[in-house]
Design an enzyme around this catalytic site. Structure first.
Site, PDB file in Angstrom:
ATOM      1  N   CYS A  90     -40.773  31.743 -40.089  1.00  0.00           N
ATOM      2  CA  CYS A  90     -41.928  31.739 -40.983  1.00  0.00           C
ATOM      3  C   CYS A  90     -41.560  32.505 -42.243  1.00  0.00           C
ATOM      4  O   CYS A  90     -41.239  33.699 -42.176  1.00  0.00           O
ATOM      5  CB  CYS A  90     -43.137  32.374 -40.304  1.00  0.00           C
ATOM      6  SG  CYS A  90     -44.640  32.345 -41.311  1.00  0.00           S
ATOM      7  N   GLY A 254     -43.256  29.462 -47.139  1.00  0.00           N
ATOM      8  CA  GLY A 254     -41.856  29.815 -47.262  1.00  0.00           C
ATOM      9  C   GLY A 254     -40.897  28.788 -46.710  1.00  0.00           C
ATOM     10  O   GLY A 254     -40.035  28.260 -47.437  1.00  0.00           O
TER      11      GLY A 254
END
Length: 333
Positions: A90, A254
């Site tokens: 993540c 991201g």
């Protein structure tokens, strides 16, 4: 029985929540973070559900759990949890977690300005910029990212035929760009993103069913990226990423930004050394960069990096009382 107690530092990275669990999490054996993720999913998923879902969380909740790394070349180990599951990687979660860990003194870097973090997909290098006691920017150098499938066509009830790519940047993304049956983000409400995205995800998963060629523990499409041109003059693209059952990423995402850079490099729209500034649905920015070429099981890939900021929003002692019939969370659908 006493309630289970968790101490958390709540934060957000460019708008999306990162609840960092610093104590109270289950003790796991000294194995890799990839193996910890499997053990956590099999034996302790109630922790994720209790801390991410209502009444303690919400449909877009995301967080992380700090662990000692199993690797000597890493400073910190991290498991990522959110409403959709225990993620392999993540990006916004890394930015938030590193910011929290540094500002709260939970990690002491061997070299100021640099960290190495062990996550389920492997070792991630970090550069950060600190001003006083505050971390102003975190840049993470992600795992090799690549375009997995090109121009996959599905028929979405209520929209019609959509053509999209599937790309990997730590997680797999279905990337949809403006086309005949989708005019772009300005033509779509948040409610419509929440309505159509699960249909897209299911149909693309049925057709592509992606699995990482070097790690079969990493697979499946969890996220759908609705990608469009930027509004901010500083940005090169804009997106809204759907995850879980009703979540829309408030950050530029991201691993999604890494996936989109890998897609654009594969299509000749970016090259090594180029930057890619990604704008979120709320206007915040991640600054991406194509660091180098790479290979993934014989596939052309890139090493991407992304930079962003995070802010601590509070300290949170959370109790999970098993007498509570809603102790382990719920969602309204």
């Amino acid at each position: 029985m006493n309630p289970h107690t968790f101490f958390c530092v709540d934060s957000h990275a460019c708008g999306n929540p990162v609840r960092v669990i610093t104590s109270g999490a289950p003790i796991l054996p000294n194995v890799s973070m990839a193996e910890k993720r499997q053990i956590f999913e099999a034996e302790h998923d109630w922790v994720r559900r209790a801390l991410m879902f209502e009444p303690r969380g919400h449909d877009g909740m995301a967080g992380s759990i700090l662990y000692p790394p199993s690797r000597e070349d890493c400073d910190l180990g991290v498991l990522f949890i959110e409403v959709s599951g225990c993620l392999p990687m993540c990006g916004h979660g890394t930015i938030g977690t590193v910011t929290v860990a540094l500002e709260q003194g939970l990690v002491v870097p061997k070299t100021e300005g640099r960290l190495a973090v062990e996550v389920p997909v492997g070792r991630i290098e970090i550069e950060y910029r600190r001003e006083g006691r505050f971390v102003e920017e975190v840049r993470l150098f992600n795992v090799p990212s690549y375009l997995h499938a090109v121009e996959t066509t599905i028929d979405v009830p209520g929209l019609g035929e959509l053509v999209m790519d599937v790309s990997y940047g730590g997680d797999f993304y279905a990337i949809i760009e403006p086309q005949k049956n989708w005019a772009g983000l300005d033509s779509m409400s948040a409610a419509e993103i929440i309505h159509f995205s699960p249909l897209v995800r299911r149909l693309v998963q049925e057709k592509v069913a992606p699995v990482h060629p070097e790690d079969d523990r990493v697979g499946g499409i969890n996220q759908v990226m609705w990608a469009d041109k930027a509004k901010n003059a500083e940005a090169d693209g804009r997106n809204a990423v759907f995850y879980g059952e009703r979540g829309i990423d408030r950050s530029p995402c991201g691993t999604g930004t890494c996936s989109r850079m890998a897609q654009r490099v594969a299509k000749g729209l970016l090259k090594v050394g180029d930057t890619f500034v990604h704008e979120s649905i709320i206007g915040t920015l991640f600054h991406g960069r194509v660091e180098s070429e790479a290979m993934v099981a014989g596939r052309a890939a890139i090493r991407p990096s992304i930079a962003g900021w995070a802010r601590v929003t509070g300290y949170n002692t959370i109790l999970v009382d098993e007498r509570d019939p809603l102790a382990f969370g719920f969602q309204v659908r």
